[in-house]
Scaffold this active site. Sequence first.
Site, PDB file in Angstrom:
ATOM      1  N   TYR A 124      23.304   9.504  14.595  1.00 22.36           N
ATOM      2  CA  TYR A 124      24.380   8.623  15.049  1.00 22.36           C
ATOM      3  C   TYR A 124      24.791   7.610  13.986  1.00 22.36           C
ATOM      4  O   TYR A 124      25.928   7.177  13.946  1.00 22.36           O
ATOM      5  CB  TYR A 124      23.954   7.857  16.308  1.00 22.36           C
ATOM      6  CG  TYR A 124      24.154   8.608  17.598  1.00 22.36           C
ATOM      7  CD1 TYR A 124      23.503   9.810  17.830  1.00 22.36           C
ATOM      8  CD2 TYR A 124      24.991   8.107  18.588  1.00 22.36           C
ATOM      9  CE1 TYR A 124      23.668  10.493  19.021  1.00 22.36           C
ATOM     10  CE2 TYR A 124      25.162   8.786  19.790  1.00 22.36           C
ATOM     11  CZ  TYR A 124      24.489   9.973  19.999  1.00 22.36           C
ATOM     12  OH  TYR A 124      24.655  10.633  21.181  1.00 22.36           O
ATOM     13  N   LYS A 178      11.902  18.804  16.026  1.00 22.12           N
ATOM     14  CA  LYS A 178      12.182  20.151  15.512  1.00 22.12           C
ATOM     15  C   LYS A 178      11.423  20.262  14.198  1.00 22.12           C
ATOM     16  O   LYS A 178      11.996  20.490  13.130  1.00 22.12           O
ATOM     17  CB  LYS A 178      13.707  20.319  15.359  1.00 22.12           C
ATOM     18  CG  LYS A 178      14.164  21.731  15.046  1.00 22.12           C
ATOM     19  CD  LYS A 178      14.013  22.698  16.208  1.00 22.12           C
ATOM     20  CE  LYS A 178      14.361  24.108  15.765  1.00 22.12           C
ATOM     21  NZ  LYS A 178      14.082  25.113  16.796  1.00 22.12           N
ATOM     22  N   ASP A 230      13.902  22.754  21.558  1.00 16.58           N
ATOM     23  CA  ASP A 230      14.406  23.911  22.312  1.00 16.58           C
ATOM     24  C   ASP A 230      13.433  24.289  23.437  1.00 16.58           C
ATOM     25  O   ASP A 230      13.831  24.530  24.584  1.00 16.58           O
ATOM     26  CB  ASP A 230      14.710  25.109  21.382  1.00 16.58           C
ATOM     27  CG  ASP A 230      13.600  25.413  20.381  1.00 16.58           C
ATOM     28  OD1 ASP A 230      12.621  24.634  20.299  1.00 16.58           O
ATOM     29  OD2 ASP A 230      13.713  26.428  19.669  1.00 16.58           O
ATOM     30  N   ASP A 282      19.705  11.933  23.784  1.00 17.04           N
ATOM     31  CA  ASP A 282      21.015  11.964  24.445  1.00 17.04           C
ATOM     32  C   ASP A 282      21.162  13.259  25.239  1.00 17.04           C
ATOM     33  O   ASP A 282      21.528  13.259  26.414  1.00 17.04           O
ATOM     34  CB  ASP A 282      22.118  11.864  23.379  1.00 17.04           C
ATOM     35  CG  ASP A 282      23.512  11.939  23.984  1.00 17.04           C
ATOM     36  OD1 ASP A 282      23.765  11.240  24.985  1.00 17.04           O
ATOM     37  OD2 ASP A 282      24.348  12.716  23.467  1.00 17.04           O
ATOM     38  N   ASP A 334      20.829  13.913  29.676  1.00 22.05           N
ATOM     39  CA  ASP A 334      21.846  14.557  30.528  1.00 22.05           C
ATOM     40  C   ASP A 334      21.245  15.774  31.231  1.00 22.05           C
ATOM     41  O   ASP A 334      21.484  16.015  32.409  1.00 22.05           O
ATOM     42  CB  ASP A 334      23.058  15.021  29.696  1.00 22.05           C
ATOM     43  CG  ASP A 334      24.207  14.006  29.694  1.00 22.05           C
ATOM     44  OD1 ASP A 334      23.908  12.792  29.676  1.00 22.05           O
ATOM     45  OD2 ASP A 334      25.382  14.422  29.703  1.00 22.05           O
TER      46      ASP A 334
HETATM   47  C1  IPM Z   1      25.148   8.084  26.272  1.00 24.87           C
HETATM   48  C2  IPM Z   1      26.522   8.495  25.832  1.00 24.87           C
HETATM   49  C3  IPM Z   1      26.847   7.827  24.490  1.00 24.87           C
HETATM   50  C4  IPM Z   1      25.832   8.322  23.475  1.00 24.87           C
HETATM   51  C5  IPM Z   1      28.285   8.044  23.997  1.00 24.87           C
HETATM   52  C6  IPM Z   1      29.312   7.589  24.998  1.00 24.87           C
HETATM   53  C7  IPM Z   1      28.517   7.385  22.664  1.00 24.87           C
HETATM   54  O1  IPM Z   1      26.620   9.879  25.767  1.00 24.87           O
HETATM   55  O2  IPM Z   1      24.898   6.871  26.372  1.00 24.87           O
HETATM   56  O3  IPM Z   1      24.325   8.959  26.519  1.00 24.87           O
HETATM   57  O4  IPM Z   1      25.972   9.420  22.921  1.00 24.87           O
HETATM   58  O5  IPM Z   1      24.869   7.589  23.229  1.00 24.87           O
HETATM   59 MG    MG Z   2      24.918  10.872  26.581  1.00 22.84          MG
END
Ligand code: IPM
Ligand code: MG
Length: 366
Positions: free
Chosen positions: A141, A189, A221, A245, A249
């Site tokens: 990032y 990884k 993975d 990240d 999710d």
């Molecule tokens: C999160 C989001 C952010 C990230 C984006 C919106 C920049 O996906 O907080 O998980 O990638 O950190």
């Molecule tokens: Mg995210």
Amino acid sequence: MPLRVVVLPGDGIGPEVTREAVRVLQALAWAGGVDVRVEEHAIGAAAIRAAGTPLPPDTRDACLEADAVLLGAVGDPAFDHLPPSARPEAGLLALRQALGGFANLRPVVSYGALAGIGPLEAARVEGADILVVRELLGGLYFGEPRGLDPSGLAASNTLRYTQPEIARVAHVAFAEARTRRRRVTSVDKANVLETSQLWRAVVTEVAREYPDVRLDHMYIDACALRLMMEPRHFDVILADNLFGDILSDEAAAVGGSLGLLPSATLGGPVALFEPVHGSAPDLAGRDVANPIGAILCVAMLLRHAAGLTREAGDVASAVTGVLADGLRTADLAGPHTGSIGTRAMGLAIERAVVERVEHRRSYHAV
Ligand code: IPM
Ligand code: MG
């Protein structure tokens, strides 16, 4: 001294979900005697429109002077054509850097009342209770150099981690594990990347200070698959910025919906609380978004930024209570179940919080 909370509603569903979170915070202030002062500022696309930049100086300064920052979401497809440095998301990344929090805690639990909601069957997710600890200020990032070549035909980003960056977030993961089931799974990884080899070595070294915590290493993975196959295997998952990240999710499938997940970013002078979900522009303005992720951010805020563990527990238990009562936003409702809107869910949780505070009060009064 009041608890000074800066609220950054942001974009898309951000304003709707933060409105409900603030409602819950203020209900606690009213019923529970928590002295809170809330002030709102712009970030993301909203700030680009109002001030020409995704993190205006007055937003940044207000955040730096606050006790805690509560953010909704950033991101707007109207700015998709811009380079990353000019997009709404750049405001969030700059804010994270300014606040200095490097450890992003993303808890995921499978609520009994919701088991089976989401893509995974109840028997697989029931009882799962995971904490993703995501490194938030390093890695791909922020690594330099980065950018699109002048030719427009190639682009690069840099994946770089230093020993201290890895060690400090590893300490957070092990300390958290001590309050839980004492197990850390570190994700990397290391079969391909030097940064991952360093990550593994540093985490192994830090683990020596926590002999009571069991550490295992897993390739990203393999971890992505195991999370779906056997979510109860995990306690604390420690991951770098990008892997964390992605995994957080994915872990939403275990909890039932991305809309349920809160996060807390700790380690800097001002803590930042934001739901894991994004701005979901397709849901914005329709009163359908799930405010629970944002409301659980209030619970994390009370605990981590104000030390109000009891009140944090009231909020968490109010959420569990309304879910057990069968209340569902659209993301949680099955094809044949009715759902309620963002505001109705916020109101129901507010009521449940007030009930809990009052119950506790009358109990202590006797
Ligand atoms: C999160 C989001 C952010 C990230 C984006 C919106 C920049 O996906 O907080 O998980 O990638 O950190
Ligand atoms: Mg995210």
